[in-house]
Design a protein around this motif. Structure first.
Motif, PDB file in Angstrom:
ATOM      1  N   ARG A 111      -3.461   3.197  23.636  1.00 37.96           N
ATOM      2  CA  ARG A 111      -3.079   4.526  24.132  1.00 37.96           C
ATOM      3  C   ARG A 111      -2.120   4.353  25.302  1.00 37.96           C
ATOM      4  O   ARG A 111      -2.467   3.737  26.316  1.00 37.96           O
ATOM      5  N   TYR A 112      -0.891   4.877  25.119  1.00 38.28           N
ATOM      6  CA  TYR A 112       0.127   4.826  26.173  1.00 38.28           C
ATOM      7  C   TYR A 112       0.318   6.234  26.726  1.00 38.28           C
ATOM      8  O   TYR A 112      -0.081   7.214  26.095  1.00 38.28           O
ATOM      9  N   TYR A 113       0.934   6.335  27.869  1.00 37.07           N
ATOM     10  CA  TYR A 113       1.084   7.633  28.535  1.00 37.07           C
ATOM     11  C   TYR A 113       2.518   7.843  28.979  1.00 37.07           C
ATOM     12  O   TYR A 113       3.295   6.894  29.100  1.00 37.07           O
ATOM     13  N   ARG A 155      -4.427   2.415  27.964  1.00 39.91           N
ATOM     14  CA  ARG A 155      -5.886   2.512  27.837  1.00 39.91           C
ATOM     15  C   ARG A 155      -6.297   1.793  26.555  1.00 39.91           C
ATOM     16  O   ARG A 155      -5.723   2.009  25.497  1.00 39.91           O
ATOM     17  N   ASP A 202      -7.106   3.040  20.262  1.00 40.95           N
ATOM     18  CA  ASP A 202      -6.418   4.091  21.037  1.00 40.95           C
ATOM     19  C   ASP A 202      -7.226   5.358  21.225  1.00 40.95           C
ATOM     20  O   ASP A 202      -6.820   6.236  21.975  1.00 40.95           O
ATOM     21  N   ALA A 203      -8.358   5.526  20.546  1.00 39.82           N
ATOM     22  CA  ALA A 203      -9.033   6.833  20.580  1.00 39.82           C
ATOM     23  C   ALA A 203     -10.510   6.725  20.975  1.00 39.82           C
ATOM     24  O   ALA A 203     -11.269   7.670  20.762  1.00 39.82           O
ATOM     25  N   LYS A 244      -7.404  -0.510  15.673  1.00 40.70           N
ATOM     26  CA  LYS A 244      -7.196   0.798  16.291  1.00 40.70           C
ATOM     27  C   LYS A 244      -8.021   0.906  17.567  1.00 40.70           C
ATOM     28  O   LYS A 244      -9.241   1.081  17.511  1.00 40.70           O
ATOM     29  N   CYS A 270       4.135  -2.610  24.173  1.00 39.43           N
ATOM     30  CA  CYS A 270       3.841  -1.787  22.993  1.00 39.43           C
ATOM     31  C   CYS A 270       4.414  -2.456  21.730  1.00 39.43           C
ATOM     32  O   CYS A 270       3.719  -2.553  20.712  1.00 39.43           O
ATOM     33  N   PRO A 309      -1.995  13.235  16.378  1.00 39.63           N
ATOM     34  CA  PRO A 309      -1.878  11.780  16.370  1.00 39.63           C
ATOM     35  C   PRO A 309      -1.641  11.263  14.946  1.00 39.63           C
ATOM     36  O   PRO A 309      -2.160  11.829  13.982  1.00 39.63           O
ATOM     37  N   TYR A 347     -13.902   2.206  27.130  1.00 40.34           N
ATOM     38  CA  TYR A 347     -12.476   1.901  27.213  1.00 40.34           C
ATOM     39  C   TYR A 347     -12.168   1.372  28.601  1.00 40.34           C
ATOM     40  O   TYR A 347     -12.958   1.558  29.545  1.00 40.34           O
ATOM     41  N   PRO A 403      -8.868   9.139  31.742  1.00 40.28           N
ATOM     42  CA  PRO A 403      -8.741   7.796  31.201  1.00 40.28           C
ATOM     43  C   PRO A 403      -9.364   6.642  31.985  1.00 40.28           C
ATOM     44  O   PRO A 403      -9.349   5.525  31.481  1.00 40.28           O
ATOM     45  N   SER A 445      -9.406   0.897  24.055  1.00 40.03           N
ATOM     46  CA  SER A 445     -10.798   1.130  23.638  1.00 40.03           C
ATOM     47  C   SER A 445     -11.453  -0.219  23.382  1.00 40.03           C
ATOM     48  O   SER A 445     -10.806  -1.127  22.843  1.00 40.03           O
TER      49      SER A 445
END
Ligand code: PLP
Length: 398
Positions: free
Chosen positions: A360-362, A372, A44-45, A42, A349, A23, A335, A194, A374
Motif C-alpha cells: 500500500r503506497y500513499y 504500509r 496491501d489490504a 498481496k 514499488c 482497488p 500491518y 495506517p 500487511s
C-alpha cells in the motif's frame, strides 16, 4: 420518447466531488504485471493470509439455505458475539462489514431536511432544531472511509491532523470543543490505520468528557496485546458505562472473512432500536452470518492464527528495522508502516511489482514517503525482505 431531461447532470453535487474507490482486483494486477495470479503476494489490504478457520470453511461448504432470506437482525450471531465479548447482545448490531456501520451511524444523526423540520414543528413532535449532528471530526492520517461517508451524508468534515508519531492532538480537539461546544461525531481507529498504534487510555478519557459521540473503530484490535495482562485491550466493554461511546469491530481481519462482509458495532442500548429501524432489512447475508458464527464456535482455532500473525509481525518488524533506508513504526495491528528515505518510492514499488508483491503506497505530504505492509505468511514476508535487501545492495553499489 425522449423527455429532454439530462439525468446525469442532475446527480447531486456531493456525488460529483467523490473519488471512486475501486482497488484493482488480483486478476487484473496479474495481467498488468504479466504474472500468474498464484505468484502474487498481496500485502496491501491487511487481509488475513490464512483465511477462515477450518470449522468456518466446513460450515460454508455445508450451507444449503441459499433460497431463504437471512435473519434480518442476526439474532444467533449477535448472541454469539455477546458471548465472545462478555456483553449483553442488546448492545450489538451486525453490519455488512464495519464500513456499513460507519455509514449507518452518520445517517442516524444526519440533520433533518428543512421539510422534515417544518413537519416536526407542525406536529409539535419535538424541538426539531435540536436534532441531528452536522459535523464530523476526523484526525488524519487515518482510515479514509470516515471522511468518505461524512461527505456522502452531507456532514461538514473537520480535520484535526495528528501530531508527531501519529498521536491524536487532544489539546487541539479540546480547544475546538471549548470554542464551539456543539455536538459532533468523532471517529478514531484503535489501532490506527495506517500506523498501528492504539489510542491511549488517557486520550480516550479526555475525548469522552467532551461533547463528542466517540466512535472507536477496533477493526484490528484482536492483534493488539499491549497492556499489562497481554490480553486484547478492546474498549467494547466500556460502552455500557458511556452514553457517547460506540465501538466497531469486524470479522474481516482476524477471522479471515473480508470477502463475506461481516462487521458489528457495540452501541449504547438507547441507540440500537433506531439503528435497527434505519438499516437495510437484509444487510448481512446468510452465508456471512453462518461463517461468522462458525468462527466464534471455533474461537481457539481462530486465535491460534491471530497469535501466529502477531508473532510474525514482531519478526517482520525486527527484520525491517535492519534495513537502513526504512524507519518502521511499532504496530498493534496486522500491518507495519515504514517511512522510506534515500530511495525513490517509484523504485521500491517497481522492484516489488516485478516479483508480484503488492503493497500500500500513499500520496500527499503526510504519507507520500510511506509504505504500509500487511503481515503475510513467513514465506511471503521473506520474499518481501529479499527485495528490500536487494535494493539496499543496489544502493550501496551505485
Ligand atoms: C480502520 C478500519 N476500519 C474498518 C475497516 C473496514 O472493515 P470491514 O471490512 O469490516 O468493512 C478497515 C479496512 O481496511 C479499516 O482499516
Amino acid at each position: 420518447m425522449s423527455t429532454a431531461i439530462n439525468w446525469s447532470a442532475r446527480v447531486g453535487t456531493r456525488v460529483q466531488s467523490l473519488q471512486e474507490y475501486a482497488p484493482e482486483p488480483l486478476e487484473e494486477i496479474a495481467e498488468r504485471l504479466n504474472l500468474p495470479v498464484g505468484q502474487l503476494i498481496k500485502l496491501d489490504a491487511n487481509e488475513n493470509p490464512y483465511g477462515p478457520t477450518p470449522h468456518a470453511l466446513e460450515a460454508l461448504s455445508a450451507f444449503h439455505a441459499q433460497n431463504r432470506y437471512p435473519d434480518p437482525i442476526s439474532r444467533r450471531l449477535r448472541r454469539a458475539i455477546g458471548g465472545y465479548l462478555g456483553m449483553d447482545a442488546a448492545h450489538i448490531l451486525v453490519g455488512n462489514g464495519s464500513d456499513e456501520l460507519i455509514d449507518l451511524i452518520l445517517r442516524l444523526f444526519r440533520p433533518d431536511s428543512t421539510r422534515q423540520r417544518a413537519a416536526a414543528a407542525d406536529n409539535a413532535q419535538q424541538d426539531a432544531a435540536a436534532t441531528g449532528i452536522g459535523q464530523l471530526l476526523v484526525c488524519p492520517p487515518t482510515f479514509g472511509m470516515y471522511e468518505f461517508y461524512g461527505a456522502t451524508n452531507d456532514l461538514q468534515v473537520l480535520s484535526i491532523p495528528r501530531a508527531a508519531a501519529f498521536a491524536v492532538d487532544i489539546d487541539a480537539i479540546e480547544a475546538l470543543c471549548a470554542d464551539d461546544p456543539r455536538p459532533r461525531i468523532a471517529f478514531f481507529a484503535s489501532p490506527n490505520n495506517p500506523d498501528g498504534a492504539l489510542l491511549p487510555d488517557a486520550t480516550l478519557e479526555r475525548l469522552l468528557a467532551l461533547p463528542l459521540l466517540v466512535v472507536l473503530d477496533e477493526a484490528y484490535v484482536e492483534f493488539s496485546t499491549s497492556n499489562e495482562e497481554a490480553v486484547c485491550p478492546s474498549r467494547a466493554r466500556q460502552v455500557p458505562a458511556h452514553e457517547n461511546l460506540i465501538v466497531l469491530r469486524t470479522f474481516s481481519k482476524w477471522a479471515g472473512l473480508a470477502g463475506l462482509r461481516v462487521g458489528y458495532g457495540v452501541f449504547p442500548k438507547a441507540l440500537v432500536p433506531a439503528l435497527q429501524r434505519l438499516k437495510s432489512p437484509y444487510n448481512v447475508n446468510a452465508i456471512a452470518q453462518t461463517a461468522a458464527l462458525a468462527t466464534l464456535e471455533d474461537l481457539p482455532q481462530a486465535l491460534v492464527v491471530v497469535d501466529k500473525i502477531i508473532a510474525e509481525r514482531e519478526r517482520l518488524l525486527a527484520r525491517l528495522a535492519e534495513i537502513p533506508y526504512l524507519n518502521v513504526y511499532a504496530s498493534q495491528a496486522n500491518y507495519l508502516l515504514c517511512r522510506v528515505h534515500g530511495l525513490p518510492m517509484t523504485r521500491l514499488c517497481a522492484a516489488m511489482e516485478r516479483l508480484g508483491i503488492i503493497l500500500r503506497y500513499y500520496e500527499g505530504p503526510e504519507l507520500g514517503d510511506c509504505v504500509r505492509i500487511s503481515v503475510g505468511t513467513p514465506m511471503q514476508d521473506e520474499a518481501l525482505l529479499r527485495v528490500l535487501r536487494g535494493l539496499q545492495q543496489e544502493e550501496r553499489a551505485s
